[in-house]
Design a protein around this motif. Structure first.
Motif, PDB file in Angstrom:
ATOM      1  N   LEU A 401      24.452  91.487 -11.473  1.00 47.79           N
ATOM      2  CA  LEU A 401      23.309  92.358 -11.154  1.00 47.79           C
ATOM      3  C   LEU A 401      22.577  92.792 -12.422  1.00 47.79           C
ATOM      4  N   ALA A 402      23.305  93.021 -13.508  1.00 45.43           N
ATOM      5  CA  ALA A 402      22.653  93.384 -14.770  1.00 45.43           C
ATOM      6  C   ALA A 402      21.769  92.244 -15.270  1.00 45.43           C
ATOM      7  N   SER A 403      22.253  91.008 -15.149  1.00 46.41           N
ATOM      8  CA  SER A 403      21.424  89.879 -15.563  1.00 46.41           C
ATOM      9  C   SER A 403      20.176  89.757 -14.700  1.00 46.41           C
ATOM     10  N   MET A 404      20.278  90.066 -13.414  1.00 42.02           N
ATOM     11  CA  MET A 404      19.109  89.986 -12.548  1.00 42.02           C
ATOM     12  C   MET A 404      18.098  91.085 -12.877  1.00 42.02           C
ATOM     13  N   VAL A 405      18.581  92.248 -13.262  1.00 41.72           N
ATOM     14  CA  VAL A 405      17.668  93.318 -13.678  1.00 41.72           C
ATOM     15  C   VAL A 405      16.906  92.907 -14.935  1.00 41.72           C
ATOM     16  N   LEU A 406      17.604  92.276 -15.872  1.00 40.39           N
ATOM     17  CA  LEU A 406      16.949  91.839 -17.104  1.00 40.39           C
ATOM     18  C   LEU A 406      15.921  90.744 -16.822  1.00 40.39           C
ATOM     19  N   ILE A 407      16.237  89.828 -15.927  1.00 42.51           N
ATOM     20  CA  ILE A 407      15.281  88.765 -15.633  1.00 42.51           C
ATOM     21  C   ILE A 407      14.067  89.316 -14.890  1.00 42.51           C
ATOM     22  N   VAL A 408      14.239  90.382 -14.129  1.00 43.56           N
ATOM     23  CA  VAL A 408      13.088  91.040 -13.493  1.00 43.56           C
ATOM     24  C   VAL A 408      12.151  91.596 -14.554  1.00 43.56           C
ATOM     25  N   LEU A 409      12.720  92.281 -15.564  1.00 40.63           N
ATOM     26  CA  LEU A 409      11.895  92.798 -16.654  1.00 40.63           C
ATOM     27  C   LEU A 409      11.170  91.677 -17.395  1.00 40.63           C
ATOM     28  N   ALA A 410      11.841  90.527 -17.546  1.00 44.37           N
ATOM     29  CA  ALA A 410      11.207  89.404 -18.233  1.00 44.37           C
ATOM     30  C   ALA A 410      10.054  88.814 -17.431  1.00 44.37           C
ATOM     31  N   LEU A 411      10.089  88.934 -16.098  1.00 37.04           N
ATOM     32  CA  LEU A 411       9.054  88.348 -15.252  1.00 37.04           C
ATOM     33  C   LEU A 411       7.869  89.276 -15.033  1.00 37.04           C
ATOM     34  N   ILE A 412       8.042  90.565 -15.321  1.00 39.32           N
ATOM     35  CA  ILE A 412       6.979  91.522 -15.012  1.00 39.32           C
ATOM     36  C   ILE A 412       5.748  91.285 -15.879  1.00 39.32           C
ATOM     37  N   LEU A 413       5.937  91.124 -17.194  1.00 43.08           N
ATOM     38  CA  LEU A 413       4.789  90.971 -18.085  1.00 43.08           C
ATOM     39  C   LEU A 413       3.981  89.717 -17.778  1.00 43.08           C
ATOM     40  N   PRO A 414       4.596  88.521 -17.658  1.00 42.50           N
ATOM     41  CA  PRO A 414       3.777  87.354 -17.298  1.00 42.50           C
ATOM     42  C   PRO A 414       3.086  87.504 -15.944  1.00 42.50           C
ATOM     43  N   LEU A 415       3.773  88.107 -14.984  1.00 44.05           N
ATOM     44  CA  LEU A 415       3.158  88.276 -13.671  1.00 44.05           C
ATOM     45  C   LEU A 415       1.974  89.221 -13.738  1.00 44.05           C
ATOM     46  N   ALA A 416       2.097  90.272 -14.535  1.00 43.68           N
ATOM     47  CA  ALA A 416       0.978  91.208 -14.685  1.00 43.68           C
ATOM     48  C   ALA A 416      -0.225  90.542 -15.349  1.00 43.68           C
ATOM     49  N   ARG A 417       0.039  89.652 -16.310  1.00 42.15           N
ATOM     50  CA  ARG A 417      -1.075  88.982 -16.979  1.00 42.15           C
ATOM     51  C   ARG A 417      -1.694  87.891 -16.114  1.00 42.15           C
ATOM     52  N   LEU A 418      -0.891  87.273 -15.255  1.00 37.17           N
ATOM     53  CA  LEU A 418      -1.404  86.204 -14.407  1.00 37.17           C
ATOM     54  C   LEU A 418      -2.065  86.720 -13.134  1.00 37.17           C
ATOM     55  N   TRP A 419      -1.731  87.943 -12.742  1.00 36.39           N
ATOM     56  CA  TRP A 419      -2.175  88.406 -11.430  1.00 36.39           C
ATOM     57  C   TRP A 419      -2.589  89.873 -11.474  1.00 36.39           C
ATOM     58  N   GLY A 420      -3.235  90.268 -12.532  1.00 35.69           N
ATOM     59  CA  GLY A 420      -3.636  91.665 -12.576  1.00 35.69           C
ATOM     60  C   GLY A 420      -4.824  91.937 -13.446  1.00 35.69           C
ATOM     61  N   GLN A 421      -5.707  90.941 -13.625  1.00 37.75           N
ATOM     62  CA  GLN A 421      -6.805  91.095 -14.566  1.00 37.75           C
ATOM     63  C   GLN A 421      -8.157  91.333 -13.896  1.00 37.75           C
ATOM     64  N   GLY A 422      -8.137  91.631 -12.626  1.00 39.31           N
ATOM     65  CA  GLY A 422      -9.395  91.951 -11.962  1.00 39.31           C
ATOM     66  C   GLY A 422     -10.179  90.708 -11.593  1.00 39.31           C
TER      67      GLY A 422
END
Length: 579
Positions: A401-422
Motif C-alpha cells: 500500500l505504501a508503494s501504491m501511495v507513492l506511485i499515486v503521487l508520481a502520477l499526479i503531476l503528469p496528469l495535472a499537466r496533461l489534463w488541467g491547462q484549460g
C-alpha cells in the motif's frame, strides 16, 4: 491449427523486409496490423489443447527435450490474444506516426513480427523445454534490432544526451537465455521423488526469469530501451518480454513441488521491494518515457509478488495482472507518442502546455490500470492480490500500500499537466488511430471490469490451483460498478472546473519545489532497489579510491625497501667474497 499463427507472422515479416525499400513504411505498418488481426481470428477459432496431450518433440538431447504442445491452453490463449492484439495496436500507432511517403523503415515491422512470433511460441512450450531459451534469445535480438532500425542510436530515457556504450537490455536478455539453458541442461533432474534436488538450478531459473521479465532489481535495461520511441520500447519491454518471462516463471513454479515458506517469502519480498523502488524512482522523473517504463516495471513487480504467494486467489491474480500490464502499456505508449508529436518532447515540466483532453484521458486510464482502480479490469486481479497477501503475509500489505501511495503521487503531476491547462491549443488533435486505439483497448477493460464473470468459464476456471467458484459475488460487482462510476464522475467534475491559478512564477518569487519532487529526491536510495547500477558504480568508485590509497602507501614504502634490499644484497655478496 495454432502453428498457422507463427507461420503467417514469419511470412509477413519476410514481406516487410523485402518490400521495405519499395513500399512506403506506413502501408507496410498497416499491412502488419492487418496480419495481427488475422492471427487473432485464427487463435479464437483454434481448438484448445488439453494437459493430457503429449507434446511434439522437436529435438531430443538425452533427457532434455525441445518440445511444443499441439495448441494453447485456455490461459495461454488469453495471454496470446492480448499479446497479439496489443502488439497490433502498437504497430498501428507507429505506422500512423510515419509520414505517408517515407520508405526504408520496413525492417522495424519485420523485426517486430519476429519478436512477437517468438513470444507467442514460448507460450506453447512446456516449462522445461529448450524452446524457451531459444525463444528468449530471438525476442532479445529481434527487439534490439527493431529498436536500432528506428534510427535512434544514443541516449537513455533519463539522460538523452549521454551515449549508450553497452546495450544493457541486450546483454541482460542474452544472459537470461544462457541461464535458462544452463539450468535445463544441468546434469541430473530438478525434481526427484516429489522434492527439489537441485537448488542451484532453481536459483538460476529464478534469476533468469527476473532478468528477462525486467523485474527489480534486474530492470536496468528498461531506461535504455525507452530512449527509443515509446511504442517500440513497449512492444518489447511491455508486451513480449514480460509475457514470455513471467508466464514461464508461473509455469515453473506450478510444475515444481511446493516451495518452502522462506523461498516463497523471498520472492514476494523481492516483488514488494521492487514496487517500492519503482514508485520512489517515479517520483523524481519529470519525463513521460522513463515514467511509463517505471509504471510497467511496477506492474511486473506486482506480478512477481503474486507468483510468490500460494492459494487460489494468487493463481487468479497472476494472469489477470499480466493482461492489465499489456493493455496499460499499449495505452500509455500511445499517450506518450501523442504528447511527443504535439510538443516535440516528453518533458511534462515544459510551461505553456495546452493539449487535447483525450491525451489526459489515455494517461489517466494507464494510471488507473497501474493502481488497479475500478471500473477497469485491473481492479479485480489487484483485489485478489491484496486478499492473498492478507491471508498469508498481512505485514506485507503495508509495504504494498505504501508503494501504491507513492506511485499515486508520481502520477499526479503528469496528469495535472496533461489534463488541467484549460483551453486546448488550436490545430492540435489526436489522430483517428489514437482515438481508435483508446476505444478498442478500453472497451474490454471496462466491460470485464464491470462484468468479470465473462472470463470465468473460458479462461480463469481452467487455471492451475484456480478456486472452485468465481470469488466475486453479484453484490461485489454492483458495488464496484457504483464505485467506479463515482470515480469517473468525480474526475469529470474536476477536469471541467476552470483553472484558478497561473503556472507562471513571479520574478521576485523564490523557486519552490513541489512535495512530490522533494520526496522523490529524498527517496532516491530506495529507488536503487529497481536499478542498483548506480549503487554498484558507487561501490566500484570507492574500491578504486581505496586501491589508489593502497598503491600510494605501497609506493611510499617500496622505494625504501628497495634500497634496503639492494644494501642487504651488497652486504651478502661482500660477506660471501670475504669467505
Amino acid at each position: 491449427m495454432f502453428f498457422l499463427v507463427p507461420t503467417i507472422l514469419l511470412l509477413a515479416a519476410a514481406l516487410s523486409f523485402g518490400l521495405g525499400q519499395l513500399v512506403p513504411a506506413r502501408q507496410i505498418g498497416f499491412g502488419t496490423a492487418l496480419t495481427m488481426l488475422i492471427t487473432l481470428g485464427i487463435l479464437v477459432i483454434a481448438p484448445l489443447a488439453t494437459p493430457e496431450e503429449p507434446p511434439i518433440v522437436l529435438l531430443l538431447l538425452g533427457t532434455v527435450q525441445a518440445s511444443l504442445t499441439p495448441g494453447l491452453l485456455a490461459n495461454e490463449r488469453a495471454l496470446a490474444l492480448t499479446l497479439l492484439g496489443g502488439g497490433g495496436l502498437t504497430i498501428l500507432t507507429l505506422a500512423a506516426a510515419i509520414a505517408p511517403g517515407v520508405r526504408g523503415f520496413g525492417a522495424i515491422f519485420g523485426w517486430a513480427l519476429i519478436c512477437l512470433t517468438a513470444a507467442v511460441t514460448s507460450l506453447a512450450a512446456p516449462p522445461f523445454s529448450l524452446v524457451h531459451p531459444f525463444a528468449w534469445t530471438v525476442v532479445t535480438l529481434s527487439g534490439y534490432a527493431m529498436l536500432q532500425a528506428s534510427g535512434v542510436t544514443t541516449g537513455t530515457a533519463a539522460a538523452p544526451e549521454a551515449p549508450v556504450l553497452l546495450p544493457h537490455g541486450l546483454i541482460t536478455g542474452l544472459l537470461a537465455s544462457l541461464l535458462v539453458a544452463a539450468a535445463i541442461l544441468a546434469p541430473g533432474t530438478l525434481i526427484e521423488d516429489g522434492t527439489l534436488s537441485m537448488w542451484p538450478a532453481l536459483v538460476l531459473l529464478l534469476v533468469a526469469a527476473f532478468a528477462f521479465a525486467g523485474s527489480p532489481p534486474l530492470a536496468g535495461g528498461r531506461n535504455e530501451a525507452f530512449a527509443f520511441p515509446a511504442p517500440l520500447a513497449t512492444l518489447v519491454y511491455g508486451l513480449a518480454m514480460p509475457v514470455a518471462g513471467l508466464n514461464w516463471f508461473m509455469q515453473v513454479i506450478s510444475a515444481l513441488p511446493i516451495l518452502p515458506n522462506r523461498w516463497a517469502m523471498a520472492i514476494a519480498l523481492l516483488g514488494t521491494f521492487g514496487m517500492l523502488g519503482c514508485a520512489a524512482a517515479a517520483l523524481a522523473t519529470p519525463r513521460l518515457r522513463p515514467l511509463l517504463a517505471l509504471m510497467l516495471t511496477f506492474q511486473v513487480a506486482a506480478v512477481v509478488v503474486s507468483i510468490g504467494l500460494a492459494g487460489p486467489l494468487a493463481a487468479l491474480a497472476v494472469p489477470g495482472q499480466l493482461v492489465s500490464l499489456m493493455l496499460s502499456g499499449v495505452i500509455g505508449a500511445a499517450a506518450v507518442a501523442s504528447f511527443e508529436r504535439m510538443t516535440g518532447s516528453d518533458d511534462v515540466t515544459v510551461p505553456g502546455l495546452a493539449l487535447p483532453r483525450l491525451v489526459g484521458v489515455m494517461w489517466l486510464v494507464t494510471g488507473a490500470l497501474t493502481l488497479g482502480l475500478p471500473p477497469l479490469w485491473g481492479f479485480w486481479p489487484r483485489l485478489w492480490l491484496f486478499q492473498a497477501i492478507q491471508e498469508q503475509y498481512p505485514w506485507l500489505l503495508t509495504l504494498v500500500l505504501a508503494s501504491m501511495v507513492l506511485i499515486v503521487l508520481a502520477l499526479i503531476l503528469p496528469l495535472a499537466r496533461l489534463w488541467g491547462q484549460g483551453k486546448e491549443r488550436t490545430g492540435l488533435r489526436m489522430s483517428w488511430v489514437e482515438q481508435m486505439l483508446l476505444a478498442v483497448a478500453g472497451a474490454p477493460l471496462v466491460l470485464l471490469g464491470l462484468v468479470p464473470t465473462l472470463v470465468w468459464e473460458p479462461w480463469l476456471a481452467t487455471l492451475t490451483f484456480a478456486p472452485v467458484d468465481f470469488p466475486v459475488s453479484f453484490g461485489a460487482q454492483l458495488a464496484t460498478g457504483i464505485a467506479g462510476g463515482v470515480l469517473v464522475v468525480l474526475m469529470l467534475m474536476i477536469a471541467r472546473r476552470p483553472v484558478v491559478r497561473t503556472l507562471e512564477r513571479d520574478p521576485d518569487e523564490e523557486p519552490v519545489f513541489l512535495t512530490a519532487e522533494g520526496l522523490g529526491t529524498l527517496l532516491q536510495p530506495l529507488a536503487h532497489l529497481t536499478n542498483p547500477t548506480q549503487g554498484w558504480q558507487a561501490i566500484w568508485q570507492g574500491l578504486q579510491r581505496i586501491s589508489q590509497g593502497l598503491r600510494f602507501l605501497l609506493g611510499f614504502f617500496e622505494q625504501r625497501y628497495y634500497l634496503l634490499g639492494v644494501l642487504a644484497a651488497l652486504l651478502t655478496i661482500m660477506l660471501l667474497m670475504a669467505q
